[in-house]
Design a protein around this motif. Sequence first.
Motif, PDB file in Angstrom:
ATOM      1  N   VAL A  53       0.951  -1.377   0.149  1.00 59.61           N
ATOM      2  CA  VAL A  53       0.113  -0.009   0.047  1.00 59.61           C
ATOM      3  C   VAL A  53       0.971   1.353  -0.181  1.00 59.61           C
ATOM      4  O   VAL A  53       1.733   1.492   0.711  1.00 59.61           O
ATOM      5  CB  VAL A  53      -0.940  -0.003   1.282  1.00 59.61           C
ATOM      6  CG1 VAL A  53      -1.558   1.241   1.273  1.00 59.61           C
ATOM      7  CG2 VAL A  53      -1.828  -1.236   1.022  1.00 59.61           C
ATOM      8  N   CYS A  54       0.785   2.174  -0.983  1.00 61.53           N
ATOM      9  CA  CYS A  54       1.422   3.443  -1.059  1.00 61.53           C
ATOM     10  C   CYS A  54       1.330   4.209   0.181  1.00 61.53           C
ATOM     11  O   CYS A  54       0.078   4.536   0.737  1.00 61.53           O
ATOM     12  CB  CYS A  54       1.088   4.248  -2.328  1.00 61.53           C
ATOM     13  SG  CYS A  54       1.757   5.675  -2.359  1.00 61.53           S
ATOM     14  N   GLU A  55       2.307   4.507   0.802  1.00 62.16           N
ATOM     15  CA  GLU A  55       2.660   5.315   2.062  1.00 62.16           C
ATOM     16  C   GLU A  55       1.862   6.730   1.918  1.00 62.16           C
ATOM     17  O   GLU A  55       1.564   7.405   2.953  1.00 62.16           O
ATOM     18  CB  GLU A  55       3.747   5.285   2.654  1.00 62.16           C
ATOM     19  CG  GLU A  55       4.104   3.889   3.186  1.00 62.16           C
ATOM     20  CD  GLU A  55       5.209   3.744   4.021  1.00 62.16           C
ATOM     21  OE1 GLU A  55       5.993   4.773   4.145  1.00 62.16           O
ATOM     22  OE2 GLU A  55       5.936   2.830   4.296  1.00 62.16           O
ATOM     23  N   THR A  56       1.955   7.331   0.485  1.00 59.63           N
ATOM     24  CA  THR A  56       1.422   8.591   0.381  1.00 59.63           C
ATOM     25  C   THR A  56      -0.356   8.582   0.275  1.00 59.63           C
ATOM     26  O   THR A  56      -0.962   9.389   0.686  1.00 59.63           O
ATOM     27  CB  THR A  56       2.172   9.271  -0.770  1.00 59.63           C
ATOM     28  OG1 THR A  56       3.524   9.328  -0.519  1.00 59.63           O
ATOM     29  CG2 THR A  56       1.649  10.834  -1.038  1.00 59.63           C
ATOM     30  N   CYS A  57      -0.401   7.747  -0.797  1.00 59.90           N
ATOM     31  CA  CYS A  57      -1.848   8.015  -1.359  1.00 59.90           C
ATOM     32  C   CYS A  57      -2.774   6.733  -0.721  1.00 59.90           C
ATOM     33  O   CYS A  57      -4.057   6.650  -1.067  1.00 59.90           O
ATOM     34  CB  CYS A  57      -2.105   7.991  -2.777  1.00 59.90           C
ATOM     35  SG  CYS A  57      -1.443   6.352  -3.565  1.00 59.90           S
ATOM     36  N   HIS A  58      -2.004   5.733  -0.229  1.00 65.52           N
ATOM     37  CA  HIS A  58      -2.795   4.551   0.277  1.00 65.52           C
ATOM     38  C   HIS A  58      -3.441   3.745  -0.900  1.00 65.52           C
ATOM     39  O   HIS A  58      -4.406   2.798  -0.679  1.00 65.52           O
ATOM     40  CB  HIS A  58      -3.958   4.925   1.352  1.00 65.52           C
ATOM     41  CG  HIS A  58      -3.046   5.719   2.526  1.00 65.52           C
ATOM     42  ND1 HIS A  58      -2.436   4.966   3.300  1.00 65.52           N
ATOM     43  CD2 HIS A  58      -3.397   6.970   2.929  1.00 65.52           C
ATOM     44  CE1 HIS A  58      -1.903   6.380   4.123  1.00 65.52           C
ATOM     45  NE2 HIS A  58      -2.592   7.098   3.735  1.00 65.52           N
ATOM     46  N   TYR A 118       6.312   3.273  -2.235  1.00 70.84           N
ATOM     47  CA  TYR A 118       5.354   4.191  -2.778  1.00 70.84           C
ATOM     48  C   TYR A 118       5.044   3.859  -4.272  1.00 70.84           C
ATOM     49  O   TYR A 118       5.625   3.217  -5.112  1.00 70.84           O
ATOM     50  CB  TYR A 118       6.193   5.584  -2.886  1.00 70.84           C
ATOM     51  CG  TYR A 118       6.677   6.043  -1.652  1.00 70.84           C
ATOM     52  CD1 TYR A 118       5.591   6.825  -0.859  1.00 70.84           C
ATOM     53  CD2 TYR A 118       7.877   5.652  -0.982  1.00 70.84           C
ATOM     54  CE1 TYR A 118       6.044   7.139   0.402  1.00 70.84           C
ATOM     55  CE2 TYR A 118       8.206   6.192   0.103  1.00 70.84           C
ATOM     56  CZ  TYR A 118       7.237   6.932   0.979  1.00 70.84           C
ATOM     57  OH  TYR A 118       7.461   7.441   2.299  1.00 70.84           O
ATOM     58  N   CYS A 119       3.933   4.147  -4.590  1.00 74.15           N
ATOM     59  CA  CYS A 119       3.424   3.993  -6.013  1.00 74.15           C
ATOM     60  C   CYS A 119       4.101   4.803  -6.939  1.00 74.15           C
ATOM     61  O   CYS A 119       4.786   5.690  -6.723  1.00 74.15           O
ATOM     62  CB  CYS A 119       1.803   4.204  -6.077  1.00 74.15           C
ATOM     63  SG  CYS A 119       1.334   6.008  -6.105  1.00 74.15           S
ATOM     64  N   LEU A 120       4.052   4.505  -8.459  1.00 75.94           N
ATOM     65  CA  LEU A 120       4.736   5.305  -9.404  1.00 75.94           C
ATOM     66  C   LEU A 120       4.521   6.895  -9.237  1.00 75.94           C
ATOM     67  O   LEU A 120       5.457   7.689  -9.503  1.00 75.94           O
ATOM     68  CB  LEU A 120       4.548   4.845 -10.574  1.00 75.94           C
ATOM     69  CG  LEU A 120       5.327   3.588 -11.119  1.00 75.94           C
ATOM     70  CD1 LEU A 120       4.870   3.216 -12.510  1.00 75.94           C
ATOM     71  CD2 LEU A 120       6.746   3.893 -10.896  1.00 75.94           C
ATOM     72  N   ASP A 121       3.287   7.200  -8.981  1.00 77.78           N
ATOM     73  CA  ASP A 121       2.658   8.456  -8.925  1.00 77.78           C
ATOM     74  C   ASP A 121       3.445   9.128  -7.519  1.00 77.78           C
ATOM     75  O   ASP A 121       3.483  10.510  -7.781  1.00 77.78           O
ATOM     76  CB  ASP A 121       1.457   8.643  -8.722  1.00 77.78           C
ATOM     77  CG  ASP A 121       0.795   8.121 -10.020  1.00 77.78           C
ATOM     78  OD1 ASP A 121       1.231   8.282 -11.144  1.00 77.78           O
ATOM     79  OD2 ASP A 121      -0.567   7.897  -9.988  1.00 77.78           O
ATOM     80  N   HIS A 122       3.991   8.670  -6.750  1.00 74.21           N
ATOM     81  CA  HIS A 122       4.353   9.343  -5.623  1.00 74.21           C
ATOM     82  C   HIS A 122       5.832   8.992  -5.179  1.00 74.21           C
ATOM     83  O   HIS A 122       6.161   9.051  -3.722  1.00 74.21           O
ATOM     84  CB  HIS A 122       3.521   8.773  -4.247  1.00 74.21           C
ATOM     85  CG  HIS A 122       2.062   9.244  -4.593  1.00 74.21           C
ATOM     86  ND1 HIS A 122       0.945   8.728  -4.975  1.00 74.21           N
ATOM     87  CD2 HIS A 122       1.676  10.745  -4.658  1.00 74.21           C
ATOM     88  CE1 HIS A 122       0.068   9.369  -5.107  1.00 74.21           C
ATOM     89  NE2 HIS A 122       0.120  10.698  -5.081  1.00 74.21           N
ATOM     90  N   LEU A 123       6.686   8.913  -6.221  1.00 75.43           N
ATOM     91  CA  LEU A 123       7.902   8.768  -6.055  1.00 75.43           C
ATOM     92  C   LEU A 123       8.721  10.094  -5.636  1.00 75.43           C
ATOM     93  O   LEU A 123       8.039  10.935  -6.509  1.00 75.43           O
ATOM     94  CB  LEU A 123       8.690   8.114  -7.121  1.00 75.43           C
ATOM     95  CG  LEU A 123       8.354   6.598  -7.740  1.00 75.43           C
ATOM     96  CD1 LEU A 123       8.972   6.054  -8.660  1.00 75.43           C
ATOM     97  CD2 LEU A 123       8.636   5.664  -6.322  1.00 75.43           C
TER      98      LEU A 123
HETATM   99 ZN   LIG Z   1       0.712   6.675  -4.332  1.00 78.42          ZN
END
Ligand SMILES: [Zn+2]
Length: 328
Positions: free
Chosen positions: A54-59, A75-80
């Motif tokens: 689970v991405c720590e920024t957007c979950h 982190y997901c690709l959008d939140h690197l």
């Molecule tokens: Zn994310």
Amino acid sequence: MADIQEAFLHGQLLERREKLEAALTTSEQNASLRQLLNEVDSALERLEAGTFGVCETCHDTIEKDRLMADPLVRYCLDHLTASQRRALEQDLELASQLQRGLLPRQNLTFAGWEVCYHYQPLGLVSGDYCDVVTHQNGSEDVYFALGDVSGKGVAASMLMSQLHAIFRTLVTSGLSLQLLVERASRVFCQSTISSLFATLVLVRAGQSGEIELCNAGHCPALVHQGGRALELGATGVPLGLFCEGVYPTHKTKMSCGDTLLLYTDGVSEARSANEEEYGVERLKELAASCPGLSAQALVAACIDDLKAFRAEAPLLDDLTIMAVRRVA
Ligand SMILES: [Zn+2]
């Protein structure tokens, strides 16, 4: 994420943990090793807590293929961060170069055969496998291979290079085509997790025009022979699905001007702007309508037709076409 994948990643993480601890006891206190150990422990804790992947920024869920390639990503690709993004781009560029290095040379000709292919990854790397191997065990036989690993992106490209290594090793063994594919399936099955598999067409072409073809769950191979069009469909299930698959072969003889067309579903399942599917029939008719073309011209004609069909519609998958032609 599926339990089986979590179990696989859990095993991977424990293995890394053990190696890191061993390295830490033998080397003097190394800050970067200690940092890695912390990251592994944190990933194990996330697995325990059910927050792994689970991405720590957007979950949102982190891309599965990235987790399979590196279970430490958070982190997901959008939140690197910018530097993580740059590092990822450099890794992908290197992976892409390595993968291009695995491809056979273009426009090869052998005694009685010419071959040409078009290999087009959707992103920087592809899950398609395309290969040509000659002169094993002192014979004049040529092997053509075209395959498609399940999934896309980095994980698929890693399995594609594994398939390349398995096939290149087995082809030197002198096994019959059927046994070769059966062995490849077993090795592939034992070395990947059970949700991943690969479809493959493997062809052995002899000096006097005979071909033997094994189709492991792949799109039908198209043969154009003296004005007739034949589809050589699957003779077995995709590689890696079951360890004990059986793979009978098709056999036929090619005369001068006959062609064999292999392709991945990135071609047959390509969509037009109004969501119409390109389809095998269309490819078959196209190849039948231009019998005099060289392998190179036939591949170019297929790519042009597909482009015209898609118009502005985006590609959805890696795309590979290979044409093999019997020549004088
Ligand atoms: Zn994310």
